[in-house]
Design a protein around this motif. Structure first.
Motif, mmCIF file in Angstrom:
data_model
loop_
_atom_site.group_PDB
_atom_site.id
_atom_site.type_symbol
_atom_site.label_atom_id
_atom_site.label_comp_id
_atom_site.label_asym_id
_atom_site.label_seq_id
_atom_site.Cartn_x
_atom_site.Cartn_y
_atom_site.Cartn_z
ATOM 1 N N ASN A 419 -0.198 -11.014 3.886
ATOM 2 C CA ASN A 419 0.067 -10.325 5.159
ATOM 3 C C ASN A 419 -1.062 -10.632 6.135
ATOM 4 O O ASN A 419 -1.796 -9.746 6.565
ATOM 5 C CB ASN A 419 0.186 -8.818 4.944
ATOM 6 N N GLY A 420 -1.202 -11.887 6.454
ATOM 7 C CA GLY A 420 -2.313 -12.336 7.294
ATOM 8 C C GLY A 420 -2.323 -11.766 8.688
ATOM 9 O O GLY A 420 -3.350 -11.802 9.376
ATOM 10 N N ASN A 421 -1.204 -11.220 9.148
ATOM 11 C CA ASN A 421 -1.159 -10.697 10.508
ATOM 12 C C ASN A 421 -1.673 -9.268 10.618
ATOM 13 O O ASN A 421 -1.679 -8.689 11.693
ATOM 14 C CB ASN A 421 0.289 -10.748 11.038
ATOM 15 N N GLU A 422 -2.095 -8.661 9.503
ATOM 16 C CA GLU A 422 -2.601 -7.297 9.560
ATOM 17 C C GLU A 422 -3.984 -7.281 10.204
ATOM 18 O O GLU A 422 -4.772 -8.214 10.070
ATOM 19 C CB GLU A 422 -2.698 -6.708 8.137
ATOM 20 N N GLY A 423 -4.297 -6.187 10.902
ATOM 21 C CA GLY A 423 -5.583 -6.066 11.572
ATOM 22 C C GLY A 423 -6.712 -5.875 10.577
ATOM 23 O O GLY A 423 -6.504 -5.513 9.413
ATOM 24 N N VAL A 424 -7.954 -6.061 11.042
ATOM 25 C CA VAL A 424 -9.114 -5.976 10.154
ATOM 26 C C VAL A 424 -9.350 -4.543 9.672
ATOM 27 O O VAL A 424 -9.956 -4.322 8.624
ATOM 28 C CB VAL A 424 -10.380 -6.501 10.874
ATOM 29 N N ASN A 425 -8.889 -3.567 10.455
ATOM 30 C CA ASN A 425 -9.084 -2.174 10.075
ATOM 31 C C ASN A 425 -7.931 -1.629 9.226
ATOM 32 O O ASN A 425 -7.911 -0.456 8.874
ATOM 33 C CB ASN A 425 -9.256 -1.302 11.326
ATOM 34 N N HIS A 426 -6.958 -2.470 8.953
ATOM 35 C CA HIS A 426 -5.806 -2.044 8.157
ATOM 36 C C HIS A 426 -6.195 -1.945 6.684
ATOM 37 O O HIS A 426 -6.964 -2.760 6.172
ATOM 38 C CB HIS A 426 -4.665 -3.046 8.329
ATOM 39 N N GLU A 427 -5.697 -0.917 6.000
ATOM 40 C CA GLU A 427 -5.969 -0.754 4.585
ATOM 41 C C GLU A 427 -4.776 -1.224 3.760
ATOM 42 O O GLU A 427 -3.625 -0.987 4.131
ATOM 43 C CB GLU A 427 -6.271 0.711 4.257
ATOM 44 N N ALA A 428 -5.073 -1.859 2.657
ATOM 45 C CA ALA A 428 -4.010 -2.314 1.771
ATOM 46 C C ALA A 428 -3.342 -1.103 1.119
ATOM 47 O O ALA A 428 -4.029 -0.188 0.672
ATOM 48 C CB ALA A 428 -4.579 -3.239 0.702
ATOM 49 N N PRO A 429 -2.016 -1.079 1.073
ATOM 50 C CA PRO A 429 -1.320 0.047 0.444
ATOM 51 C C PRO A 429 -1.495 0.030 -1.071
ATOM 52 O O PRO A 429 -1.986 -0.952 -1.645
ATOM 53 C CB PRO A 429 0.133 -0.190 0.841
ATOM 54 N N VAL A 430 -1.104 1.121 -1.719
ATOM 55 C CA VAL A 430 -1.212 1.208 -3.177
ATOM 56 C C VAL A 430 -0.453 0.041 -3.807
ATOM 57 O O VAL A 430 0.737 -0.169 -3.544
ATOM 58 C CB VAL A 430 -0.630 2.538 -3.687
ATOM 59 N N PRO A 431 -1.104 -0.758 -4.641
ATOM 60 C CA PRO A 431 -0.475 -1.969 -5.193
ATOM 61 C C PRO A 431 0.504 -1.651 -6.319
ATOM 62 O O PRO A 431 0.447 -0.589 -6.955
ATOM 63 C CB PRO A 431 -1.671 -2.763 -5.712
ATOM 64 N N GLU A 432 1.380 -2.608 -6.571
ATOM 65 C CA GLU A 432 2.361 -2.461 -7.639
ATOM 66 C C GLU A 432 1.679 -2.333 -9.004
ATOM 67 O O GLU A 432 2.189 -1.657 -9.910
ATOM 68 C CB GLU A 432 3.300 -3.674 -7.648
ATOM 69 N N ALA A 433 0.499 -2.960 -9.139
ATOM 70 C CA ALA A 433 -0.214 -2.893 -10.413
ATOM 71 C C ALA A 433 -0.570 -1.459 -10.786
ATOM 72 O O ALA A 433 -0.589 -1.095 -11.974
ATOM 73 C CB ALA A 433 -1.484 -3.744 -10.345
ATOM 74 N N LEU A 434 -0.855 -0.620 -9.782
ATOM 75 C CA LEU A 434 -1.127 0.792 -10.038
ATOM 76 C C LEU A 434 0.169 1.578 -10.223
ATOM 77 O O LEU A 434 0.280 2.413 -11.127
ATOM 78 C CB LEU A 434 -1.939 1.391 -8.885
#
Length: 518
Positions: A419-434
């Protein structure tokens, strides 16, 4: 009366007159001469600016009075070659000022400071008796009362129970390579003055190197340890003792206090054996209901360092000041949302980093990284249940990796690459691995701390995840609970033990709702 710039006055060699002189500036002597034994000297650094403040000294006169000395940075090269610990000196031409209130190592109100024309010379044929050393011991209650005040630094003496998780009775082997990497040694220490209490003592940097050298020099494993000028501070919400630049270490027969303690140790074997190395860190298996019932017990509520002995099914376990360690088998029923599941840590020490004007800044003052790079670390909350009871567990650092099989940094990197278009202050959502861990059953090693007893949080910090068939263990059999040092890791990460984001009753209610499907 002669005066120095900035209101500093020439002081005499008589301590009684010196004290009166600083209370009443009408007294004093222009002649300035001081005789003393040089006990210790060390460099004083500004931890934030990482600049040399000067050289500090601990001096003792013929009356046994301790006093602090100071040499400014520009004068260190002039006097350092002549300074030898244990030697007796005469000092001419110096000035005195009031002793500092932060991290004091002597009770005297005066600090002896070297001036531009000070003359230091060794008294080789001195017939005046000088004490070899002097110590200032604090009681357990006094250490508690002075926690985090950055005031006087006192000395501690006791017998070692564990050294880096290894029982002292089993002749610990010091891995100097690993110790040099960690820059510290962790010692569980117990004292006859507070014999039921076992505290953790952290030795850092030079104190660590000195400890290893002295420990390995003994033919038989030393037992008694005395460390001078320790600082009391809160680590993970509880009190700990940490060494300072001024700290020195002594063992068994080095000095009179350790000799006396060693004699007491031999005369009181029954008292010493009342808390053994295994009991110190034994993790008892409990259900969620039993853990929270234990927290509610009036006898378990504390507001400071605690040691609580409890009998359950004829098994004795002990809670040290870092918290009670339990094993709890539970099933994950959701990942708690509403806060980030990771934090950005320093790649060197794993402490939390903050954003500076142009770069990241490590919040750990002891970190030596100049060019700080950030790496994602787990700070995830999961709701769990067993036998109809619910709780919120917090996964910190490498514990999250034990659950998902992947480091947080890899999961965060994968998300932003996709998701390269996300801003630098954007946080990654809870991943599928969790998320995929929902429904899994695990044996969790959890820690109940002061904040749980005080009611500040109901969430429990997970220190390790074990296979379901793993028998209860002790800390001595598994070493450190976390990869980062507790001082840097717990102090700088918003963990379940002290974070403003830690779970409270709202988190628990959410866990209940998720389990019952409301």
């Amino acid at each position: 009366m002669a005066m120095k710039p900035h209101g500093k006055s020439i002081v005499s060699s008589d301590y009684d007159e010196k004290v009166v002189f600083f209370k009443d500036l009408s007294l004093g002597h222009q002649e300035s001469q001081l005789r003393f034994r040089l006990i210790h000297f060390w460099e004083a650094w500004n931890p934030l600016k990482k600049t040399l403040i000067g050289m500090e000294m601990l001096l003792i006169d013929e009356k046994g009075t301790l006093i602090q000395g100071f040499v400014s940075p520009g004068r260190i090269k002039k006097y350092l070659p002549d300074m030898k610990r244990g030697f007796v000196y005469k000092l001419n031409n110096f000035y005195g000022s009031r002793n500092k209130v932060v991290f004091r190592v002597a009770d005297h109100t005066v600090t002896v400071s070297f001036s531009w024309n000070s003359e230091l010379s060794v008294l080789r044929d001195c017939h005046i008796p000088f004490d070899e050393d002097s110590f200032r011991f604090h009681s357990y209650e006094e250490f508690q009362a002075n926690c985090d005040l950055k005031g006087d630094l006192y000395d501690v003496v006791g017998h070692m129970k564990l050294v880096n998780g290894q029982s002292i009775v089993e002749a610990p082997v010091l891995d100097e390579v690993e110790i040099a990497k960690a820059r510290r040694v962790l010692i569980h220490i117990q004292s006859h003055e507070y014999w039921v209490t076992v505290m953790k003592l952290y030795l850092w940097d030079q104190a660590t190197r000195d400890f290893c050298k002295k420990f390995k020099s003994y033919e038989r494993t030393p037992t008694v340890l005395l460390v001078t000028t320790v600082n009391t501070k809160t680590l993970g919400g509880t009190l700990a003792l940490t060494s300072m630049s001024s700290s020195r270490g002594f063992m068994d027969y080095d000095v009179q206090p350790t000799i006396d303690y060693f004699a007491w140790l031999g005369a009181n074997p029954d008292i010493v054996e009342q808390v053994n190395a295994e009991i110190v860190t034994k993790r008892e298996t409990m259900t969620i209901e039993e853990i929270f019932s234990y927290i509610k017990q009036e006898t378990a509520k504390v507001n400071s360092i605690f040691v609580s002995l409890t009998v359950k099914k004829k098994i004795i376990f002990l809670c040290t000041y870092t918290g009670c360690l339990f094993e709890c088998t539970a099933t994950i029923n959701d990942v708690v949302h509403g806060s980030s599941w990771y934090y950005i840590a320093c790649s060197g020490c794993h402490s939390k980093v903050s954003k500076g004007p142009t770069s990241l800044i490590c919040t750990n003052n002891k970190c030596e990284n100049v060019n700080v790079s950030g790496v994602a670390q787990y700070l995830s909350k999961i709701s769990v249940y067993d036998n109809g009871d619910q709780a919120v567990f917090v996964l910190l650092g490498d514990v999250g990796r034990e659950l998902t099989g992947k480091p947080a940094s890899e999961l965060v990197r994968s998300y932003f690459e996709a998701n390269g278009n996300e801003g630098v202050n954007h946080e990654a959502p809870v991943p599928e691995a969790l998320i995929s861990t929902i429904g899994q059953k695990h044996k969790f090693c959890v820690k109940v701390t002061k904040h749980n007893f005080s009611g500040k949080t109901r969430s429990l910090t997970v220190t390790k995840i074990l296979p379901l068939d793993t028998p209860p263990a002790t800390e001595s059999s598994e070493g450190n609970e976390t990869t980062a040092s507790e001082e840097t890791f717990i102090n700088h990460v918003g963990s379940a033990e002290g974070s403003k984001r830690s779970c409270d009753g709202t988190d628990l209610e959410e866990a209940k709702r998720l389990k019952h499907g409301d």
